[in-house]
Scaffold this motif. Structure first.
Motif, PDB file in Angstrom:
ATOM      1  N   SER A 183      62.290  97.655  15.036  1.00 23.90           N
ATOM      2  CA  SER A 183      60.864  98.247  15.308  1.00 23.90           C
ATOM      3  C   SER A 183      61.071  99.305  16.485  1.00 23.90           C
ATOM      4  CB  SER A 183      59.945  96.829  16.084  1.00 23.90           C
ATOM      5  OG  SER A 183      59.002  97.489  16.413  1.00 23.90           O
ATOM      6  N   PHE A 184      61.811  99.332  17.237  1.00 27.94           N
ATOM      7  CA  PHE A 184      61.832 100.326  18.416  1.00 27.94           C
ATOM      8  C   PHE A 184      62.627 101.621  17.755  1.00 27.94           C
ATOM      9  CE2 PHE A 184      64.717 102.291  21.559  1.00 27.94           C
ATOM     10  CZ  PHE A 184      63.950 103.269  22.378  1.00 27.94           C
ATOM     11  N   PHE A 185      63.533 101.536  17.026  1.00 25.88           N
ATOM     12  CA  PHE A 185      64.101 102.715  16.200  1.00 25.88           C
ATOM     13  C   PHE A 185      63.026 103.428  15.205  1.00 25.88           C
ATOM     14  CE2 PHE A 185      68.320 100.222  16.851  1.00 25.88           C
ATOM     15  CZ  PHE A 185      68.563 100.676  18.016  1.00 25.88           C
ATOM     16  N   SER A 186      62.560 102.506  14.708  1.00 26.92           N
ATOM     17  CA  SER A 186      61.621 103.063  13.606  1.00 26.92           C
ATOM     18  C   SER A 186      60.382 103.712  14.361  1.00 26.92           C
ATOM     19  CB  SER A 186      60.919 101.817  12.910  1.00 26.92           C
ATOM     20  OG  SER A 186      59.643 102.117  12.024  1.00 26.92           O
ATOM     21  N   HIS A 187      59.766 103.082  15.445  1.00 24.22           N
ATOM     22  CA  HIS A 187      58.728 103.799  16.425  1.00 24.22           C
ATOM     23  C   HIS A 187      59.163 105.111  16.833  1.00 24.22           C
ATOM     24  CE1 HIS A 187      55.088 103.317  19.230  1.00 24.22           C
ATOM     25  NE2 HIS A 187      55.971 104.232  19.614  1.00 24.22           N
ATOM     26  N   LEU A 188      60.420 105.257  17.131  1.00 27.58           N
ATOM     27  CA  LEU A 188      61.077 106.777  17.639  1.00 27.58           C
ATOM     28  C   LEU A 188      60.869 107.597  16.338  1.00 27.58           C
ATOM     29  CD1 LEU A 188      64.068 105.793  19.861  1.00 27.58           C
ATOM     30  CD2 LEU A 188      61.970 106.443  20.532  1.00 27.58           C
ATOM     31  N   ARG A 189      61.296 107.283  15.198  1.00 25.77           N
ATOM     32  CA  ARG A 189      61.251 107.886  13.980  1.00 25.77           C
ATOM     33  C   ARG A 189      59.749 108.284  13.701  1.00 25.77           C
ATOM     34  NH1 ARG A 189      65.342 104.227  12.026  1.00 25.77           N
ATOM     35  NH2 ARG A 189      63.590 103.123  10.973  1.00 25.77           N
ATOM     36  N   ARG A 190      58.865 107.745  13.746  1.00 28.45           N
ATOM     37  CA  ARG A 190      57.527 107.892  13.637  1.00 28.45           C
ATOM     38  C   ARG A 190      56.883 108.743  14.479  1.00 28.45           C
ATOM     39  NH1 ARG A 190      57.134 102.583  13.526  1.00 28.45           N
ATOM     40  NH2 ARG A 190      55.656 102.646  15.330  1.00 28.45           N
ATOM     41  N   GLU A 191      57.526 108.682  15.853  1.00 26.92           N
ATOM     42  CA  GLU A 191      56.942 109.852  16.724  1.00 26.92           C
ATOM     43  C   GLU A 191      57.933 110.860  16.661  1.00 26.92           C
ATOM     44  OE1 GLU A 191      54.508 109.238  18.974  1.00 26.92           O
ATOM     45  OE2 GLU A 191      54.291 107.064  18.421  1.00 26.92           O
ATOM     46  N   ASN A 192      58.748 111.123  15.834  1.00 22.37           N
ATOM     47  CA  ASN A 192      59.486 112.258  15.431  1.00 22.37           C
ATOM     48  C   ASN A 192      60.200 112.817  16.727  1.00 22.37           C
ATOM     49  OD1 ASN A 192      57.821 113.170  13.038  1.00 22.37           O
ATOM     50  ND2 ASN A 192      56.184 113.753  14.311  1.00 22.37           N
ATOM     51  N   TYR A 193      60.849 111.785  17.253  1.00 28.68           N
ATOM     52  CA  TYR A 193      62.252 111.997  17.953  1.00 28.68           C
ATOM     53  C   TYR A 193      63.571 112.031  17.046  1.00 28.68           C
ATOM     54  CZ  TYR A 193      59.204 110.445  21.919  1.00 28.68           C
ATOM     55  OH  TYR A 193      58.139 110.286  23.021  1.00 28.68           O
ATOM     56  N   SER A 194      64.342 112.809  17.477  1.00 25.31           N
ATOM     57  CA  SER A 194      65.430 113.108  16.825  1.00 25.31           C
ATOM     58  C   SER A 194      66.519 112.283  17.401  1.00 25.31           C
ATOM     59  CB  SER A 194      65.869 114.781  17.082  1.00 25.31           C
ATOM     60  OG  SER A 194      67.190 114.810  16.207  1.00 25.31           O
ATOM     61  N   ALA A 195      67.015 111.196  16.607  1.00 28.30           N
ATOM     62  CA  ALA A 195      67.904 110.351  16.814  1.00 28.30           C
ATOM     63  C   ALA A 195      69.292 110.580  16.509  1.00 28.30           C
ATOM     64  CB  ALA A 195      67.656 108.786  16.693  1.00 28.30           C
ATOM     65  N   ALA A 196      70.353 110.895  17.598  1.00 22.29           N
ATOM     66  CA  ALA A 196      71.778 111.192  17.065  1.00 22.29           C
ATOM     67  C   ALA A 196      72.536 110.156  16.559  1.00 22.29           C
ATOM     68  CB  ALA A 196      72.093 111.778  18.178  1.00 22.29           C
ATOM     69  N   PHE A 197      72.062 108.588  17.320  1.00 25.38           N
ATOM     70  CA  PHE A 197      72.572 107.588  16.915  1.00 25.38           C
ATOM     71  C   PHE A 197      71.565 106.564  17.610  1.00 25.38           C
ATOM     72  CE2 PHE A 197      74.380 107.924  21.138  1.00 25.38           C
ATOM     73  CZ  PHE A 197      74.098 106.877  21.676  1.00 25.38           C
ATOM     74  N   ASN A 198      71.520 105.198  16.645  1.00 21.80           N
ATOM     75  CA  ASN A 198      70.932 103.892  17.276  1.00 21.80           C
ATOM     76  C   ASN A 198      71.855 102.968  17.761  1.00 21.80           C
ATOM     77  OD1 ASN A 198      68.552 105.231  16.692  1.00 21.80           O
ATOM     78  ND2 ASN A 198      68.459 104.387  14.357  1.00 21.80           N
ATOM     79  N   ARG A 199      71.843 102.182  18.739  1.00 25.41           N
ATOM     80  CA  ARG A 199      72.646 101.142  18.993  1.00 25.41           C
ATOM     81  C   ARG A 199      71.871 100.021  19.590  1.00 25.41           C
ATOM     82  NH1 ARG A 199      77.469 100.319  22.043  1.00 25.41           N
ATOM     83  NH2 ARG A 199      78.070  98.072  21.776  1.00 25.41           N
ATOM     84  N   ALA A 200      72.034  98.831  18.703  1.00 19.60           N
ATOM     85  CA  ALA A 200      71.463  97.566  18.885  1.00 19.60           C
ATOM     86  C   ALA A 200      72.273  96.710  19.791  1.00 19.60           C
ATOM     87  CB  ALA A 200      70.917  97.140  17.773  1.00 19.60           C
ATOM     88  N   PHE A 201      71.782  96.146  21.074  1.00 22.36           N
ATOM     89  CA  PHE A 201      72.620  94.937  21.695  1.00 22.36           C
ATOM     90  C   PHE A 201      71.767  93.781  21.369  1.00 22.36           C
ATOM     91  CE2 PHE A 201      73.634  98.747  24.033  1.00 22.36           C
ATOM     92  CZ  PHE A 201      75.000  98.519  24.196  1.00 22.36           C
ATOM     93  N   PRO A 202      72.481  92.595  21.671  1.00 24.91           N
ATOM     94  CA  PRO A 202      71.626  91.316  21.215  1.00 24.91           C
ATOM     95  C   PRO A 202      70.581  91.184  22.295  1.00 24.91           C
ATOM     96  CG  PRO A 202      73.991  91.056  21.609  1.00 24.91           C
ATOM     97  CD  PRO A 202      73.846  92.365  22.005  1.00 24.91           C
ATOM     98  N   ASP A 203      69.458  90.507  21.885  1.00 22.66           N
ATOM     99  CA  ASP A 203      68.184  90.314  22.702  1.00 22.66           C
ATOM    100  C   ASP A 203      68.731  89.848  23.838  1.00 22.66           C
ATOM    101  OD1 ASP A 203      65.509  90.316  23.320  1.00 22.66           O
ATOM    102  OD2 ASP A 203      65.079  88.529  22.177  1.00 22.66           O
ATOM    103  N   HIS A 204      67.833  90.273  25.045  1.00 19.60           N
ATOM    104  CA  HIS A 204      68.276  89.881  26.559  1.00 19.60           C
ATOM    105  C   HIS A 204      69.486  90.386  27.056  1.00 19.60           C
ATOM    106  CE1 HIS A 204      64.341  87.407  26.203  1.00 19.60           C
ATOM    107  NE2 HIS A 204      64.845  87.132  25.221  1.00 19.60           N
ATOM    108  N   HIS A 205      70.242  91.232  26.259  1.00 20.18           N
ATOM    109  CA  HIS A 205      71.655  91.559  26.801  1.00 20.18           C
ATOM    110  C   HIS A 205      71.601  92.132  28.078  1.00 20.18           C
ATOM    111  CE1 HIS A 205      75.588  93.315  26.266  1.00 20.18           C
ATOM    112  NE2 HIS A 205      75.346  94.361  26.791  1.00 20.18           N
ATOM    113  N   ARG A 206      72.600  91.361  28.750  1.00 19.40           N
ATOM    114  CA  ARG A 206      73.018  91.777  30.323  1.00 19.40           C
ATOM    115  C   ARG A 206      74.141  92.726  30.197  1.00 19.40           C
ATOM    116  NH1 ARG A 206      70.059  91.164  34.095  1.00 19.40           N
ATOM    117  NH2 ARG A 206      69.550  88.930  33.290  1.00 19.40           N
TER     118      ARG A 206
END
Length: 367
Positions: free
Chosen positions: A276-299
């Motif tokens: 959802s976060f990465f999709s939001h960035l795409r819709r706002e026309n940000y240029s993502a060189a990479f996407n990295r997902a960590f587990p929820d609540h990651h420390r």
């Protein structure tokens, strides 16, 4: 041929389903006691695990109950001029001592650090200064009684409370994520459902979130109507509330959005629904060189930050960008390149009927 995981999880799902249905039936028949606070309680919850956009809705509901327009981010004074004195009751997932009550905020000042409170309670407390207190305690009844006595709380918003049946609610708001509405259709642990879909019939209203990320959310509405025909259904979108630079302060420094649109960014997050976060960035026309997902609540550790910086340099990203939930855990780390934070809020389509439902629930309590 079924996988070994399916062979193991499927029987566990049957056991979980039986236990869940038995628990719901016991409460429905009055076999388990239900407590009532001496103030209205509005629950915001869901049927599934993972991120459904619940936290921004908790923020929105608090502003409505406190008499603040939900779309108005406070500037300057935080004084409440109308409405009820609100307190958020949350379990505080991820806090240092799961059993300890933590008063994250008394409504006017932060009283706990993120590690003591948990990331989502701390984020709510920061965003709701001057609007709502926040208490993290797995015993929401005890927390509510304490808040009435010590904070003079006049209304409660129960975070993630749909399955917390020990506490009577005046309104149950259930969120359904349009990008993954029913968690695969199976109960835990095989799927992501916490309880059967029939549980929607207990809802006072349903808010479908992230409708901007799907082509046709009307089909989801139709399915909900089949299960809970008389439950009001609302749609909502996640919209950008601002961009700031992570600079070690609580609020950060606001930046010009045009500055970010002109450069490649490395996006990362540790939330329940990272796409959802990465999709939001795409819709706002940000240029993502990479996407990295960590587990929820990651420390996070400094090694995580160093790896992200190295990946950014290798991929041509000139800066990093993350969520507000992640940002509150990152202030103490050393970033060798700039890191920006996307703040989001929820926008309810045709919000006035939902505002009325909430206000009526606070004024006309159930017996």
């Amino acid at each position: 041929m079924k996988s070994s995981a399916s062979l193991i999880l499927s029987p566990l799902g049957v056991i979980y389903s039986a236990a869940t249905r038995a628990r719901l039936a016991a409460y429905r028949r009055g076999w388990f006691s239900v407590s009532r606070l001496a103030a209205p309680v509005i629950s915001v919850g869901n049927l599934t695990t993972g991120g459904t956009g619940k936290t921004p809705l908790v923020d929105w509901v608090c502003r409505v109950v406190a008499g603040r327009r939900a779309d108005a981010r406070d500037e300057g004074s935080h004084e409440i001029t109308q409405g009820k004195k609100v307190c958020v009751l949350t379990r505080g997932y991820g806090k240092a001592n799961p059993k300890l009550q933590v008063v994250v905020s008394n409504g006017t000042q932060l009283l706990a650090h993120e590690r003591e409170a948990g990331d989502e309670p701390f984020l709510l407390a920061r965003n709701l200064l001057g609007i709502a207190a926040v208490i993290a305690n797995p015993d929401r009844i005890a927390a509510g009684e304490w808040a009435i006595e010590n904070l003079n709380s006049e209304a409660f918003v129960l975070d993630d409370g749909f399955q917390h049946l020990r506490l009577r609610r005046d309104l149950d708001i259930v969120t359904i994520d349009a990008t993954n509405p029913f968690g695969g259709g199976s109960l835990l642990p095989y799927g992501r459902l916490r309880e059967p879909l029939s549980g929607l019939s207990r809802a006072g209203c349903v808010v479908i979130t992230r409708t901007e990320q799907v082509e046709d959310w009307a089909r989801i509405k139709e399915l909900v109507e089949q299960i809970a025909a008389r439950v009001p259904i609302f749609s909502s979108r996640m919209i950008a509330a601002g961009i700031r630079e992570l600079d070690g302060t609580l609020d950060g420094t606001a930046v010009d959005n045009e500055k970010l649109l002109s450069q490649p960014l490395g996006a990362f997050c540790g939330v329940g629904n990272p796409e959802s976060f990465f999709s939001h960035l795409r819709r706002e026309n940000y240029s993502a060189a990479f996407n990295r997902a960590f587990p929820d609540h990651h420390r996070y550790q400094q090694s995580d930050i160093d790896a992200l910086v190295a990946q950014a340099r290798a991929s041509g990203a000139r800066a990093l960008i993350t969520t507000a939930k992640d940002a509150i855990k990152l202030a103490a780390f050393d970033f060798e390149i700039a890191c920006y934070v996307l703040e989001i809020k929820i926008a309810i389509d045709d919000e006035e009927p939902l505002i009325k439902i909430i206000q009526d629930s606070c004024q006309n309590r159930k017996r």
